[in-house]
Design a protein around this motif. Structure first.
Motif, short mmCIF file in Angstrom:
data_model
loop_
_atom_site.label_atom_id
_atom_site.label_comp_id
_atom_site.label_asym_id
_atom_site.label_seq_id
_atom_site.Cartn_x
_atom_site.Cartn_y
_atom_site.Cartn_z
N ILE A 78 0.82 -1.21 0.00
CA ILE A 78 0.00 0.00 0.00
C ILE A 78 0.85 1.26 0.00
CG2 ILE A 78 -0.19 0.13 2.51
CD1 ILE A 78 -3.10 0.84 0.13
N ASP A 79 2.04 1.21 0.66
CA ASP A 79 2.88 2.40 0.69
C ASP A 79 3.61 2.64 -0.63
OD1 ASP A 79 4.72 0.36 0.84
OD2 ASP A 79 5.46 0.88 2.84
N GLU A 80 3.47 1.71 -1.58
CA GLU A 80 4.01 1.91 -2.93
C GLU A 80 2.94 2.41 -3.88
OE1 GLU A 80 6.85 -1.26 -4.31
OE2 GLU A 80 6.10 -2.29 -2.53
N MET A 81 1.74 2.65 -3.35
CA MET A 81 0.64 3.19 -4.15
C MET A 81 0.45 4.66 -3.76
SD MET A 81 -2.13 0.11 -3.61
CE MET A 81 -1.65 -1.62 -3.74
N PRO A 82 0.31 5.56 -4.73
CA PRO A 82 0.13 6.98 -4.40
C PRO A 82 -1.13 7.19 -3.55
CG PRO A 82 0.48 6.67 -6.76
CD PRO A 82 0.27 5.31 -6.18
N GLU A 83 -1.07 8.13 -2.64
CA GLU A 83 -2.24 8.45 -1.84
C GLU A 83 -3.40 8.89 -2.73
OE1 GLU A 83 -2.68 10.49 2.44
OE2 GLU A 83 -2.08 11.90 0.86
N ASP A 84 -3.08 9.59 -3.83
CA ASP A 84 -4.12 10.02 -4.77
C ASP A 84 -4.85 8.83 -5.37
OD1 ASP A 84 -3.79 12.77 -4.51
OD2 ASP A 84 -2.27 12.90 -6.08
N MET A 85 -4.14 7.70 -5.57
CA MET A 85 -4.77 6.51 -6.13
C MET A 85 -5.79 5.94 -5.16
SD MET A 85 -4.80 4.68 -8.88
CE MET A 85 -6.36 3.82 -8.97
N ARG A 86 -5.41 5.87 -3.89
CA ARG A 86 -6.32 5.35 -2.87
C ARG A 86 -7.54 6.26 -2.74
NH1 ARG A 86 -2.08 5.15 1.84
NH2 ARG A 86 -0.50 5.77 0.34
N HIS A 87 -7.30 7.55 -2.71
CA HIS A 87 -8.40 8.51 -2.57
C HIS A 87 -9.33 8.47 -3.79
CE1 HIS A 87 -5.95 11.11 0.48
NE2 HIS A 87 -6.44 10.01 1.02
N LYS A 196 3.94 3.95 -8.00
CA LYS A 196 4.31 5.02 -7.07
C LYS A 196 4.59 6.34 -7.76
CE LYS A 196 9.18 3.58 -6.86
NZ LYS A 196 9.75 4.79 -7.48
N ASP A 197 4.78 6.31 -9.08
CA ASP A 197 5.12 7.52 -9.83
C ASP A 197 3.92 8.12 -10.57
OD1 ASP A 197 7.87 7.33 -9.14
OD2 ASP A 197 8.15 5.81 -10.71
N LEU A 198 2.73 7.58 -10.36
CA LEU A 198 1.54 8.08 -11.06
C LEU A 198 1.18 9.49 -10.59
CD1 LEU A 198 -0.70 4.87 -10.85
CD2 LEU A 198 0.31 5.82 -12.93
N THR A 199 0.71 10.31 -11.53
CA THR A 199 0.25 11.66 -11.20
C THR A 199 -1.21 11.61 -10.76
OG1 THR A 199 -0.55 12.13 -13.43
CG2 THR A 199 1.79 12.57 -12.99
N LEU A 200 -1.72 12.73 -10.28
CA LEU A 200 -3.13 12.81 -9.88
C LEU A 200 -4.05 12.48 -11.06
CD1 LEU A 200 -5.53 13.58 -8.10
CD2 LEU A 200 -5.06 15.99 -8.63
N GLU A 202 -3.42 10.70 -13.71
CA GLU A 202 -3.30 9.29 -14.06
C GLU A 202 -4.02 8.40 -13.05
OE1 GLU A 202 1.05 9.85 -16.31
OE2 GLU A 202 0.94 9.19 -14.22
N CYS A 203 -3.92 8.76 -11.78
CA CYS A 203 -4.63 8.01 -10.74
C CYS A 203 -6.14 8.06 -10.98
CB CYS A 203 -4.30 8.57 -9.36
SG CYS A 203 -2.63 8.23 -8.77
N ALA A 204 -6.64 9.26 -11.27
CA ALA A 204 -8.07 9.42 -11.50
C ALA A 204 -8.54 8.62 -12.71
CB ALA A 204 -8.40 10.91 -11.68
N LEU A 205 -7.74 8.61 -13.75
CA LEU A 205 -8.10 7.86 -14.95
C LEU A 205 -8.17 6.36 -14.65
CD1 LEU A 205 -7.02 8.39 -18.56
CD2 LEU A 205 -6.72 6.13 -17.59
N LEU A 206 -7.16 5.85 -13.94
CA LEU A 206 -7.15 4.42 -13.63
C LEU A 206 -8.28 4.04 -12.67
CD1 LEU A 206 -3.32 3.69 -13.22
CD2 LEU A 206 -4.79 3.20 -15.18
N ALA A 207 -8.59 4.91 -11.72
CA ALA A 207 -9.66 4.62 -10.76
C ALA A 207 -11.01 4.49 -11.44
CB ALA A 207 -9.71 5.72 -9.70
N GLY A 208 -11.18 5.12 -12.59
CA GLY A 208 -12.45 5.07 -13.29
C GLY A 208 -12.65 3.82 -14.14
N ILE A 209 -11.59 3.03 -14.33
CA ILE A 209 -11.66 1.89 -15.25
C ILE A 209 -12.34 0.65 -14.68
CG2 ILE A 209 -10.27 0.24 -16.58
CD1 ILE A 209 -8.24 2.46 -17.04
N PRO A 210 -12.06 0.21 -13.43
CA PRO A 210 -12.56 -1.09 -12.97
C PRO A 210 -14.07 -1.28 -13.04
CG PRO A 210 -10.83 -0.31 -11.52
CD PRO A 210 -11.13 0.81 -12.45
N ARG A 211 -14.85 -0.21 -12.95
CA ARG A 211 -16.31 -0.37 -13.03
C ARG A 211 -16.70 -1.10 -14.32
NH1 ARG A 211 -20.85 2.20 -10.92
NH2 ARG A 211 -19.62 2.11 -9.01
#
Length: 290
Positions: A78-87, A196-200, A202-211
């Motif tokens: 989890i600490d290798e995942m950006p906080e923005d990804m979790r949020h 760990k290097d993803l930007t905000l 990029e995190c938002a884009l990936l978070a929208g995919i699993p649905r």
């Protein structure tokens, strides 16, 4: 004519019979649900769950020469995942994740009302914990008993693991499309970098995919992916994870993904063909994954 007292007796007996029938039926239903709950796997099993990963083949010098298997997944902590990804995932999938205990009754009620209003199934009330349970323990079948089992296990797991542990399992398991399972694989497949290097953005884009990877993956439908990403950013802003300035700036960022996914490492082709044949004939392994 039937006397009134006799009529009253019939009425009272009828009401009593219905009442006793309801109690008996309810007791049987509660007992059956109890038995179903008792038959569920122990929550400790999730901590023993082994993610499906590609098998790595090394040469005599310890150098990686091949990846074998169907699912491309590289679990990370989890600490290798950006906080923005979790949020981002929490904001779009389960805004009350840190408040509920595995089952979000408020979210379920809201989803029911929205579905009634729209006259169709438009929104589910499953929490991230329920989604994780469904993916690991159950098939996708839509049956009421499966939903009950899912809810029971979600409640137990939420009281057994920390929220960060649940998020770690979820983000390492979920399908992000383009052959990528888990956040590390998705980061490599779409952006050619580590999670760990993803930007905000990029995190938002990936978070929208699993649905629905077939709908929201950017290499399939860029416009729909952008709309979904911006919705994720809006939810992050509404839930206090990002500022208004961050939201307004990030929704203007373009989507830039790698043209193709990195090819699986496959050196020493003839030798690897021999290895694969050996695994299939001698060990009965036709899909060499861990």
């Amino acid at each position: 004519l039937i006397k009134r007292p006799f009529k009253n007796k019939i009425f009272r007996y009828t009401v009593l019979s219905v009442f006793l029938g309801c109690i008996a039926g309810g007791s049987i239903a509660v007992y059956m649900l109890y038995r179903v709950a008792q038959s569920l796997p122990p929550v400790e099993e999730i901590t023993q769950y082994r993610f499906t990963q590609p098998s790595m083949v090394y040469d005599s010098q310890g150098r990686l020469i091949a990846e074998l298997g169907v699912e491309r997944r590289y679990p990370v902590k989890i600490d290798e995942m950006p906080e923005d990804m979790r949020h981002a995932v929490v904001a779009i999938e389960d805004a009350r994740f840190y408040e509920h205990s595995g089952i979000d009754y408020i979210g379920i009620a809201r989803a029911v009302l929205k579905n009634i209003k729209k006259g169709r199934y438009a929104e589910g009330g499953s929490t991230l914990t329920q989604q994780l349970v469904k993916n690991i323990f159950f098939t996708p079948e839509k049956k009421l008993i499966r939903k009950y089992k899912e809810a029971v296990l979600a409640y137990r797991i939420d009281n057994y693991l920390t929220k960060d542990e649940i998020l770690e399992y979820y983000l390492n398991f979920v399908n992000f499309g383009r052959g990528g399972y888990g956040i590390q694989s998705a980061a490599i497949n779409y952006f050619g970098k580590n999670a760990k290097d993803l930007t905000l953005a990029e995190c938002a884009l990936l978070a929208g995919i699993p649905r629905s990877p077939s709908l929201y993956a950017p290499h399939i439908n860029k416009d729909r992916s952008m709309q979904r990403r911006n919705l994720v950013l809006l939810r992050m802003y509404e839930n206090g994870y990002i500022t208004e300035e961050q939201y307004l700036a990030t929704i203007e960022e373009p989507v830039v993904i790698t043209e193709t996914t990195p090819q699986r490492l496959r050196l020493a082709g003839y030798f690897m063909d021999h290895v694969i044949k050996f695994l299939a004939t001698e060990a009965g392994i036709t899909d060499p994954q861990n």
